[in-house]
Enzyme design. Structure first.
Site, PDB file in Angstrom:
ATOM      1  N   ASP A   1       0.865  -1.181   0.000  1.00 11.26           N
ATOM      2  CA  ASP A   1       0.000   0.000   0.000  1.00 11.26           C
ATOM      3  C   ASP A   1       0.900   1.229   0.000  1.00 11.26           C
ATOM      4  O   ASP A   1       1.990   1.197   0.574  1.00 11.26           O
ATOM      5  CB  ASP A   1      -0.864   0.028   1.276  1.00 11.26           C
ATOM      6  CG  ASP A   1      -2.026  -0.944   1.198  1.00 11.26           C
ATOM      7  OD1 ASP A   1      -2.126  -1.683   0.208  1.00 11.26           O
ATOM      8  OD2 ASP A   1      -2.843  -0.953   2.149  1.00 11.26           O
TER       9      ASP A   1
ATOM     10  N   ASP B   1       0.443   3.887   1.650  1.00 11.95           N
ATOM     11  CA  ASP B   1       0.378   4.641   2.908  1.00 11.95           C
ATOM     12  C   ASP B   1       1.020   3.907   4.087  1.00 11.95           C
ATOM     13  O   ASP B   1       0.818   4.279   5.233  1.00 11.95           O
ATOM     14  CB  ASP B   1      -1.085   4.995   3.227  1.00 11.95           C
ATOM     15  CG  ASP B   1      -2.009   3.786   3.188  1.00 11.95           C
ATOM     16  OD1 ASP B   1      -1.519   2.644   3.247  1.00 11.95           O
ATOM     17  OD2 ASP B   1      -3.238   3.974   3.101  1.00 11.95           O
TER      18      ASP B   1
ATOM     19  N   TRP C   1     -13.443  -1.552  -2.266  1.00 14.58           N
ATOM     20  CA  TRP C   1     -12.627  -1.830  -1.081  1.00 14.58           C
ATOM     21  C   TRP C   1     -12.920  -3.219  -0.484  1.00 14.58           C
ATOM     22  O   TRP C   1     -14.059  -3.610  -0.308  1.00 14.58           O
ATOM     23  CB  TRP C   1     -12.887  -0.752  -0.018  1.00 14.58           C
ATOM     24  CG  TRP C   1     -12.061  -0.920   1.211  1.00 14.58           C
ATOM     25  CD1 TRP C   1     -10.828  -0.374   1.451  1.00 14.58           C
ATOM     26  CD2 TRP C   1     -12.387  -1.702   2.357  1.00 14.58           C
ATOM     27  NE1 TRP C   1     -10.366  -0.777   2.670  1.00 14.58           N
ATOM     28  CE2 TRP C   1     -11.310  -1.593   3.255  1.00 14.58           C
ATOM     29  CE3 TRP C   1     -13.484  -2.489   2.700  1.00 14.58           C
ATOM     30  CZ2 TRP C   1     -11.286  -2.233   4.484  1.00 14.58           C
ATOM     31  CZ3 TRP C   1     -13.465  -3.134   3.932  1.00 14.58           C
ATOM     32  CH2 TRP C   1     -12.379  -3.000   4.814  1.00 14.58           C
TER      33      TRP C   1
ATOM     34  N   GLU D   1     -10.023  -8.608  -1.320  1.00 11.64           N
ATOM     35  CA  GLU D   1      -8.968  -9.121  -2.217  1.00 11.64           C
ATOM     36  C   GLU D   1      -7.780  -9.688  -1.428  1.00 11.64           C
ATOM     37  O   GLU D   1      -7.182 -10.692  -1.828  1.00 11.64           O
ATOM     38  CB  GLU D   1      -8.529  -8.036  -3.223  1.00 11.64           C
ATOM     39  CG  GLU D   1      -7.453  -7.050  -2.778  1.00 11.64           C
ATOM     40  CD  GLU D   1      -7.815  -6.188  -1.596  1.00 11.64           C
ATOM     41  OE1 GLU D   1      -9.011  -6.032  -1.314  1.00 11.64           O
ATOM     42  OE2 GLU D   1      -6.896  -5.672  -0.924  1.00 11.64           O
ATOM     43  N   ASP D   2      -7.495  -9.081  -0.261  1.00 13.01           N
ATOM     44  CA  ASP D   2      -6.382  -9.592   0.555  1.00 13.01           C
ATOM     45  C   ASP D   2      -6.711 -10.976   1.136  1.00 13.01           C
ATOM     46  O   ASP D   2      -5.850 -11.850   1.208  1.00 13.01           O
ATOM     47  CB  ASP D   2      -5.990  -8.587   1.659  1.00 13.01           C
ATOM     48  CG  ASP D   2      -7.192  -8.080   2.460  1.00 13.01           C
ATOM     49  OD1 ASP D   2      -8.348  -8.284   2.021  1.00 13.01           O
ATOM     50  OD2 ASP D   2      -6.980  -7.483   3.527  1.00 13.01           O
TER      51      ASP D   2
ATOM     52  N   MET E   1       0.545   3.509   9.378  1.00 16.76           N
ATOM     53  CA  MET E   1      -0.252   3.875   8.197  1.00 16.76           C
ATOM     54  C   MET E   1      -0.607   5.350   8.302  1.00 16.76           C
ATOM     55  O   MET E   1      -1.026   5.809   9.365  1.00 16.76           O
ATOM     56  CB  MET E   1      -1.529   3.032   8.103  1.00 16.76           C
ATOM     57  CG  MET E   1      -2.221   3.209   6.761  1.00 16.76           C
ATOM     58  SD  MET E   1      -3.787   2.321   6.593  1.00 16.76           S
ATOM     59  CE  MET E   1      -4.919   3.585   7.148  1.00 16.76           C
TER      60      MET E   1
ATOM     61  N   HIS F   1      -6.107   8.378   6.797  1.00 23.44           N
ATOM     62  CA  HIS F   1      -6.805   8.913   5.609  1.00 23.44           C
ATOM     63  C   HIS F   1      -8.275   8.543   5.637  1.00 23.44           C
ATOM     64  O   HIS F   1      -8.689   7.620   6.345  1.00 23.44           O
ATOM     65  CB  HIS F   1      -6.156   8.373   4.326  1.00 23.44           C
ATOM     66  CG  HIS F   1      -6.226   6.875   4.214  1.00 23.44           C
ATOM     67  ND1 HIS F   1      -7.358   6.202   3.810  1.00 23.44           N
ATOM     68  CD2 HIS F   1      -5.307   5.907   4.481  1.00 23.44           C
ATOM     69  CE1 HIS F   1      -7.120   4.897   3.817  1.00 23.44           C
ATOM     70  NE2 HIS F   1      -5.884   4.686   4.230  1.00 23.44           N
TER      71      HIS F   1
ATOM     72  N   ARG G   1     -11.700   7.257   3.398  1.00 21.68           N
ATOM     73  CA  ARG G   1     -11.937   6.357   2.263  1.00 21.68           C
ATOM     74  C   ARG G   1     -11.998   7.187   0.977  1.00 21.68           C
ATOM     75  O   ARG G   1     -12.611   8.254   0.960  1.00 21.68           O
ATOM     76  CB  ARG G   1     -13.262   5.612   2.490  1.00 21.68           C
ATOM     77  CG  ARG G   1     -13.644   4.571   1.455  1.00 21.68           C
ATOM     78  CD  ARG G   1     -12.748   3.343   1.417  1.00 21.68           C
ATOM     79  NE  ARG G   1     -12.361   2.777   2.717  1.00 21.68           N
ATOM     80  CZ  ARG G   1     -13.139   2.023   3.495  1.00 21.68           C
ATOM     81  NH1 ARG G   1     -14.356   1.736   3.140  1.00 21.68           N
ATOM     82  NH2 ARG G   1     -12.700   1.552   4.636  1.00 21.68           N
TER      83      ARG G   1
HETATM   84  C1  UD2 Z   1      -6.759  -2.060   3.809  1.00 19.00           C
HETATM   85  C2  UD2 Z   1      -5.505  -2.917   3.591  1.00 19.00           C
HETATM   86  C3  UD2 Z   1      -5.185  -2.980   2.094  1.00 19.00           C
HETATM   87  C4  UD2 Z   1      -6.355  -3.528   1.327  1.00 19.00           C
HETATM   88  C5  UD2 Z   1      -7.594  -2.721   1.656  1.00 19.00           C
HETATM   89  C6  UD2 Z   1      -8.857  -3.333   1.102  1.00 19.00           C
HETATM   90  C7  UD2 Z   1      -4.331  -2.216   5.568  1.00 19.00           C
HETATM   91  C8  UD2 Z   1      -3.211  -1.451   6.108  1.00 19.00           C
HETATM   92  N1  UD2 Z   1      -4.416  -2.244   4.243  1.00 19.00           N
HETATM   93  O1  UD2 Z   1      -6.412  -0.754   3.435  1.00 19.00           O
HETATM   94  O2  UD2 Z   1      -4.046  -3.776   1.870  1.00 19.00           O
HETATM   95  O3  UD2 Z   1      -6.523  -4.888   1.617  1.00 19.00           O
HETATM   96  O4  UD2 Z   1      -7.827  -2.599   3.065  1.00 19.00           O
HETATM   97  O5  UD2 Z   1      -8.953  -3.181  -0.258  1.00 19.00           O
HETATM   98  O6  UD2 Z   1      -5.095  -2.811   6.293  1.00 19.00           O
HETATM   99  N2  UD2 Z   1      -5.424   3.270  -3.243  1.00 19.00           N
HETATM  100  C9  UD2 Z   1      -5.121   4.420  -3.967  1.00 19.00           C
HETATM  101  N3  UD2 Z   1      -6.112   5.250  -4.346  1.00 19.00           N
HETATM  102  C10 UD2 Z   1      -7.415   5.017  -4.045  1.00 19.00           C
HETATM  103  C11 UD2 Z   1      -7.716   3.852  -3.314  1.00 19.00           C
HETATM  104  C12 UD2 Z   1      -6.707   3.002  -2.904  1.00 19.00           C
HETATM  105  O7  UD2 Z   1      -3.948   4.692  -4.254  1.00 19.00           O
HETATM  106  O8  UD2 Z   1      -8.276   5.820  -4.436  1.00 19.00           O
HETATM  107  C13 UD2 Z   1      -4.344   2.281  -2.935  1.00 19.00           C
HETATM  108  C14 UD2 Z   1      -3.318   2.810  -1.962  1.00 19.00           C
HETATM  109  O9  UD2 Z   1      -2.070   2.204  -2.214  1.00 19.00           O
HETATM  110  C15 UD2 Z   1      -3.897   2.348  -0.643  1.00 19.00           C
HETATM  111  C16 UD2 Z   1      -4.410   0.964  -1.014  1.00 19.00           C
HETATM  112  O10 UD2 Z   1      -4.904   1.111  -2.334  1.00 19.00           O
HETATM  113  O11 UD2 Z   1      -2.940   2.326   0.379  1.00 19.00           O
HETATM  114  C17 UD2 Z   1      -5.488   0.404  -0.067  1.00 19.00           C
HETATM  115  O12 UD2 Z   1      -6.586   1.288   0.018  1.00 19.00           O
HETATM  116  P1  UD2 Z   1      -6.939   2.094   1.367  1.00 19.00           P
HETATM  117  O13 UD2 Z   1      -5.699   2.612   1.957  1.00 19.00           O
HETATM  118  O14 UD2 Z   1      -8.002   3.072   1.061  1.00 19.00           O
HETATM  119  O15 UD2 Z   1      -7.588   0.977   2.257  1.00 19.00           O
HETATM  120  P2  UD2 Z   1      -7.236   0.551   3.775  1.00 19.00           P
HETATM  121  O16 UD2 Z   1      -6.348   1.508   4.434  1.00 19.00           O
HETATM  122  O17 UD2 Z   1      -8.499   0.208   4.469  1.00 19.00           O
HETATM  123 MN    MN Z   2      -4.757   2.734   3.842  1.00 22.41          MN
END
Ligand code: UD2
Ligand code: MN
Length: 363
Positions: free
Chosen positions: A214, A216, A276, A279-280, A306, A309, A311
């Site tokens: 990711d 972030d 969202w 997939e993981d 992290m 941020h 959504r």
């Molecule tokens: C969690 C998981 C992530 C993934 C996701 C579900 C953690 C730390 N990470 O992230 O691996 O499984 O859930 O899909 O738990 N991104 C963009 N632009 C966008 C949207 C996403 O660049 O508009 C990329 C970016 O690299 C981001 C990653 O996708 O870090 C995951 O998306 P997120 O950060 O919004 O989701 P998060 O933090 O819940």
């Molecule tokens: Mn994130």
């Protein structure tokens, strides 16, 4: 005793005293100087690349050698004469726990000047040894430039200290402005972007390992190696967001690494998780269904932060995710790297990364 002789021996004693005092003064100054330069070095360690470290040591060697008149023997060893060996399991420049904060102002120009050793496209190879692995860093991306800056700022020096032969690939999901062919902004597809990263990186170099991160997430310890192991590796095991522990045992999100062989064994990642989540877990199911286990660093070395941020737009929770992860075993054979289709819209080579903008299609 004649007066002249008395005066002379007094003068001699005074002179000796002055010499001793001078010597003492010089010694004390030297000791203080050496101590100070040591503590200054400790302070710059966090952002220190092996090149900066080498410069410091080379400077020291040079002064020492001039003093001992050994200069000629040093300059005689040329680059080509040095026979390179495989880099060690424990690279010498690692510093361990790191301070990671997102309040410091960081600019891409600052990161570029700190990493002048990089080849175009964010490529690096250790100078003094042959890296154990060739690693492609794959980052799924859209509209997160603020986070990318911090990722590059923190990760480049770490990866260099880890003595990897690496390249950084930002896989950018195209927006309407990027190409005429893309109408409006589509739903984000993280896992498909990761598949594309694998395929595109391999077109460029013979990578044997792939780290999927990711944008972030930043490791807080440089002993958390961004490389591959005998089993698929989960690297972001101890995250501030989850109170520095795993949220659940099967959790495989954030940062992971798979060798080329491991990636192909599971037919890569799913292409049909839009939005969202899920997939993981699908990737975890793929790994488990092929009889592999997950390798992990311990909770201290695996600490990471992290960047907070909201959504993003067009990345709402995928309502189909529960249904899909219940059927990974049946679907993984036909949905994966063997069924991947996409269009490359643009390739940009920055000093710090290769950015590949792609049209991933629609759900
Ligand atoms: C969690 C998981 C992530 C993934 C996701 C579900 C953690 C730390 N990470 O992230 O691996 O499984 O859930 O899909 O738990 N991104 C963009 N632009 C966008 C949207 C996403 O660049 O508009 C990329 C970016 O690299 C981001 C990653 O996708 O870090 C995951 O998306 P997120 O950060 O919004 O989701 P998060 O933090 O819940
Ligand atoms: Mn994130």
């Amino acid at each position: 005793m004649p007066d002249a002789v008395v005066n002379f021996s007094l003068l001699q004693r005074t002179c000796s005293l002055v010499v001793v005092l001078c010597f003492l003064h010089i010694s004390v100054t030297l000791i203080y100087y050496m101590r100070n330069s040591d503590s200054r070095k400790a302070f710059v360690q966090n952002q220190q690349t092996p090149q900066m470290h080498r410069k410091l040591t080379e400077q020291k060697v040079t002064t020492e050698d001039i003093r001992l008149n050994r200069l000629s023997s040093v300059t005689n060893i040329t680059e080509t004469e040095r026979k390179l060996e495989t880099c060690p399991d424990n690279p010498p420049h690692l510093v361990g726990p790191l301070r990671v904060e997102f309040s410091d102002p960081v600019t891409l120009d600052l990161v570029r000047s700190d990493n002048s050793v990089l080849q175009p496209g964010g490529r690096f190879k250790p100078r003094d040894c042959i890296a154990q692995q060739k690693v492609a860093m794959i980052i799924p991306f859209r509209n997160r430039d603020e986070h990318l800056k911090y990722w590059l700022y923190y990760l480049h020096p770490i990866l260099q200290r880890q003595e990897l032969d690496y390249g950084v690939y930002i896989i950018n999901q195209a927006e309407s402005s990027d190409a005429d062919s893309v109408a409006g902004e589509e739903t984000f597809n993280r896992a498909k972007l990761l598949n594309i990263g694998y395929a595109e990186a391999l077109k460029e170099y013979d990578y044997d390992c792939f780290v999927f991160s990711d944008v972030d997430l930043i490791p807080m310890d440089d002993r958390n190696f961004y490389k591959c192991y005998s089993q698929p590796r989960h690297l972001s095991v101890s995250m501030d967001k989850f109170g520095f522990r795993l949220p659940y045992t099967q959790y495989f999100g954030g940062v992971s690494s798979l060798s080329k062989e491991q990636f192909l064994k599971i037919n890569g990642f799913p292409n049909n998780y839009w939005g969202w989540g899920g997939e993981d877990d699908d990737i975890f199911n793929r790994v488990a269904s092929k009889g592999m286990t997950i390798s992990r660093p311990d909770a201290i070395i695996g600490r990471c932060r992290m960047i907070r941020h909201e959504r993003d737009r067009q990345n709402d929770p995928n309502p189909q995710r529960f249904d899909r992860i219940a059927h990974t075993r049946e679907t993984m054979g036909k949905d994966g790297i063997n069924s991947l289709t996409y269009t490359v819209v643009k390739v940009e080579k920055d000093q710090l990364f290769t950015k590949i903008t792609v049209d991933v299609g629609k759900p």
